[in-house]
Write an enzyme that holds these catalytic residues in place. Structure first.
Site, short mmCIF file in Angstrom:
data_model
loop_
_atom_site.label_atom_id
_atom_site.label_comp_id
_atom_site.label_asym_id
_atom_site.label_seq_id
_atom_site.Cartn_x
_atom_site.Cartn_y
_atom_site.Cartn_z
N GLY A 77 1.35 -0.91 -0.21
CA GLY A 77 -0.38 0.36 0.00
C GLY A 77 0.74 1.09 0.06
N ASP A 126 -13.10 9.79 11.99
CA ASP A 126 -12.58 8.85 11.34
C ASP A 126 -13.91 7.23 10.63
OD1 ASP A 126 -10.12 9.23 10.82
OD2 ASP A 126 -8.63 7.94 11.39
N HIS A 184 10.45 36.79 1.10
CA HIS A 184 11.73 36.62 0.22
C HIS A 184 12.76 36.82 1.06
CE1 HIS A 184 15.15 36.24 -3.02
NE2 HIS A 184 15.51 36.92 -2.31
N VAL A 234 -2.85 -1.37 3.67
CA VAL A 234 -3.66 -1.02 3.48
C VAL A 234 -5.63 -0.97 3.37
CG1 VAL A 234 -2.89 -3.57 2.21
CG2 VAL A 234 -4.47 -3.26 3.81
N GLY A 235 -5.02 0.49 4.04
CA GLY A 235 -6.00 1.28 4.65
C GLY A 235 -6.79 0.51 6.03
C1 FAD Z 1 0.33 5.66 11.35
C2 FAD Z 1 -0.97 6.82 11.61
C3 FAD Z 1 -0.55 8.36 10.92
C4 FAD Z 1 -1.50 8.78 10.87
N1 FAD Z 1 -0.37 10.72 10.43
C5 FAD Z 1 -1.49 11.09 10.41
C6 FAD Z 1 -0.97 12.42 9.96
O1 FAD Z 1 -0.06 12.52 10.23
N2 FAD Z 1 -2.51 13.75 9.65
C7 FAD Z 1 -2.66 13.29 10.51
O2 FAD Z 1 -4.18 14.31 9.69
N3 FAD Z 1 -4.02 11.87 10.38
C8 FAD Z 1 -2.83 11.50 10.00
N4 FAD Z 1 -3.13 9.98 10.55
C9 FAD Z 1 -4.81 9.48 11.21
C10 FAD Z 1 -5.00 10.30 12.36
O3 FAD Z 1 -4.42 9.24 13.10
C11 FAD Z 1 -6.75 10.25 12.46
O4 FAD Z 1 -7.35 10.18 11.29
C12 FAD Z 1 -7.31 10.36 13.87
O5 FAD Z 1 -6.78 10.32 14.96
C13 FAD Z 1 -9.03 10.66 13.50
O6 FAD Z 1 -9.48 11.00 15.27
P1 FAD Z 1 -10.82 9.97 15.45
O7 FAD Z 1 -11.30 11.35 17.23
O8 FAD Z 1 -11.75 9.69 15.34
O9 FAD Z 1 -10.36 8.87 15.71
P2 FAD Z 1 -8.95 8.30 17.63
O10 FAD Z 1 -7.85 9.17 16.96
O11 FAD Z 1 -9.25 6.64 16.59
O12 FAD Z 1 -9.81 8.16 18.48
C14 FAD Z 1 -10.55 7.13 18.47
C15 FAD Z 1 -10.27 7.03 20.46
O13 FAD Z 1 -12.18 5.93 20.20
C16 FAD Z 1 -11.46 5.04 21.50
N5 FAD Z 1 -12.29 4.18 21.65
C17 FAD Z 1 -12.65 3.34 21.08
N6 FAD Z 1 -13.67 2.39 20.57
C18 FAD Z 1 -14.24 2.62 22.15
C19 FAD Z 1 -15.68 2.59 23.10
N7 FAD Z 1 -16.73 2.16 23.12
N8 FAD Z 1 -15.45 3.22 23.78
C20 FAD Z 1 -14.40 4.26 24.79
N9 FAD Z 1 -13.36 5.05 23.85
C21 FAD Z 1 -13.83 3.88 22.48
C22 FAD Z 1 -10.20 5.16 21.06
O14 FAD Z 1 -9.43 4.07 22.09
C23 FAD Z 1 -9.33 5.84 20.56
O15 FAD Z 1 -8.86 6.79 21.63
C24 FAD Z 1 -2.80 8.91 10.53
C25 FAD Z 1 -2.47 7.42 11.19
C26 FAD Z 1 -2.27 6.48 11.98
C27 FAD Z 1 -2.21 4.83 11.95
#
Ligand code: FAD
Length: 467
Positions: free
Chosen positions: A181, A312, A446, A271-272
């Site tokens: 990927g 997400d 600049h 792969v996402g």
């Molecule tokens: C390796 C990697 C690199 C990345 N780099 C970038 C970057 O450079 N820039 C960028 O913009 N994005 C990046 N991302 C994407 C970014 O991390 C996500 O878009 C972002 O974290 C999404 O935020 P969120 O709050 O939706 O979810 P998350 O950050 O996933 O947080 C969700 C939280 O919910 C908690 N949770 C889940 N289910 C439950 C439940 N039932 N009860 C209580 N808690 C729960 C989890 O423990 C977690 O802490 C990257 C992702 C990865 C994997």
């Protein structure tokens, strides 16, 4: 637990969840965040931030190895992988603590546990299978994020086949590695391990690496990666993995159906990601899902009144800044603020922190043409910019796409040093519906890399100066 009734209950303390909670608290709502693992979510703990810390070590290592080009000498340049990883983990830990502090400062109740809906307005929280609390929330915001997707037959095992989790805390520096990927996550790891000395192969099913980026920019980045020695096989798919004690033999099928085998020390599956929608009790509500994500409208409302989804788990683009922005929109709408802007996904920038960096906002040239727009395109190479030459970073390009009829800036695309910091200039411009006229009249300092943004605009209108 003393208090179990809240105006807003947020499930998940990632960038979507904790930002929504803080904004709700600012708007005088009584707020709780339920987080089962780590405040700051994937972003701070296993995503955006620790990857950037690793990439920073790789960048410095790269410059130390090229010190001579700057008239400097550095002998015996080496690295201690354990310390590189330790620094990355420490950065995450610091920020994770910072989120805790911010929530406390805003008087947000943080509940350590896993949340599950028990019908509209109700959330059961458990920890290690034991009941922690039964909460009620006038509004419940689902911000549970996403996790690595795995393909059948290519499932990561955490030892030889890594997800981003293991790739962030490698116990060895593999001599050879294959990344499945070439999206932002795959390419960032490929770039890190390549710079640190691994022999890296990237396999991408599409013809273009960084498939969401502008074709020309992706092609430029590819050329640079290949010049660094990275092997890229595109238009091909990984069809199988054979594991030995300390290596993996990967079967790769090319576009013509011909299969070849590559043996490497480690594989990274990139792969996402898929939304965390399981075990959330969605079946007790009218919330709908589609392809692993929760369906929400432009104000992040689901089909169940009083339940919202952000970040997400609410679908692509899966980026931290999109999650944060959705958190704010969602809460401001809940609070009944006037003039809340609906989420506009067309102006969300995307950045990849590989070497060279890639950044973009808006439509690619191809997408603009497919949308029936007549376009004017400007390009400016890093080679024509004084600051880029002084930095020793003469390779890269800034491309701008305008609507030929109206002068509207439709998209901006960049590859080269520091472009992840430059792109925001064009994001602001697009947000303000800037035209070529405004941009041409803007004074850029600049010497800066940002002058290339100006030149790219000038080029689109036949007025480029330094080329
Ligand atoms: C390796 C990697 C690199 C990345 N780099 C970038 C970057 O450079 N820039 C960028 O913009 N994005 C990046 N991302 C994407 C970014 O991390 C996500 O878009 C972002 O974290 C999404 O935020 P969120 O709050 O939706 O979810 P998350 O950050 O996933 O947080 C969700 C939280 O919910 C908690 N949770 C889940 N289910 C439950 C439940 N039932 N009860 C209580 N808690 C729960 C989890 O423990 C977690 O802490 C990257 C992702 C990865 C994997």
């Amino acid at each position: 637990m003393a208090d179990t009734n809240f105006d807003v209950v947020v499930v998940g303390g990632g960038p979507g969840g904790y930002v929504a909670a803080i904004r709700a608290a600012q708007l005088k709502m009584k707020v709780a965040v339920v987080e089962k693992q780590h405040l700051g979510g994937i972003c701070l703990n296993w995503g955006c931030i620790p990857t950037k810390a690793l990439l920073r070590s790789a960048e410095i290592y790269h410059y130390m190895n090229h010190a001579d080009a700057y008239g400097l000498s550095a002998s015996g340049v080496s690295f201690d992988l354990e310390k590189v990883v330790k620094r990355s983990r420490a950065v995450s830990k610091q920020l994770n603590g910072g989120v805790g502090h911010l929530l406390k400062k805003n008087k947000v109740t943080v509940i350590d546990g896993e949340g599950k809906l028990a019908g509209p307005g109700k959330l059961k929280v458990t920890k290690d299978g034991k009941a922690v609390a039964d909460l009620t929330g006038k509004h419940i915001i689902l911000a549970t994020g996403a996790r690595a997707r795995s393909l059948p037959g290519l499932e990561p095992d955490g030892k030889l086949v890594w997800t981003y989790m293991e790739a962030l805390v490698p116990d060895i520096m593999p001599k050879s590695m294959l990344v499945i990927g070439s999206g932002a996550i795959g390419i960032e790891f490929a770039s890190f391990f390549k710079t640190m000395g691994a022999d890296v192969t990237v396999v991408e099913v599409m013809q273009q690496i960084l498939p969401v980026e502008d074709e020309e920019i992706a092609a430029h980045a590819r050329k640079r990666f290949e010049k660094q020695g990275m092997k890229i096989i595109s238009g091909a798919k990984v069809t199988g993995l054979k594991k030995a004690a300390n290596s993996v033999t990967v079967s790769v099928e090319d576009a013509k159906g011909k299969t070849s085998e590559i043996t490497v020390d480690r594989v990274i599956s990139a792969v996402g990601v898929v939304g965390n929608i399981e075990g959330l009790g969605l079946e007790t509500t009218k919330v709908k899902t589609d392809r692993g994500c929760i369906v929400a409208d432009e104000f992040l409302r689901t089909d169940e009144p009083g339940i919202y989804a952000i970040g997400d788990v609410a679908g692509p683009p899966m980026l931290a800044h999109k999650a944060e922005h959705e958190g704010v929109i969602c809460v401001e709408k809940i609070a009944g603020l006037p003039h809340v802007h609906p989420m506009d996904k067309s102006k969300i920038p995307g950045c990849t922190y590989c070497h060279p960096q890639v950044a973009s906002v808006g439509m690619t040239e191809k997408k603009a043409k497919e949308a029936g727009r007549q376009v004017k395109v400007g390009r400016f190479p890093f080679m024509g910019n004084g600051k880029a030459i002084a930095l020793g970073e003469p390779e890269g390009m800034i491309k701008t796409v305008f609507d030929a009829k109206t002068g509207e800036l439709l998209g901006a695309h960049m590859v080269g040093a520091e472009v992840t910091e430059l792109i925001q200039g064009f994001v602001v411009a697009m947000g303000l519906e800037t035209t070529e006229e405004d941009l041409m009249h803007t004074v850029f300092p600049h010497p800066t890399l940002s002058e290339m943004m100006h030149e790219s605009v000038l080029d689109a209108y036949g007025r480029v100066i330094h080329m």
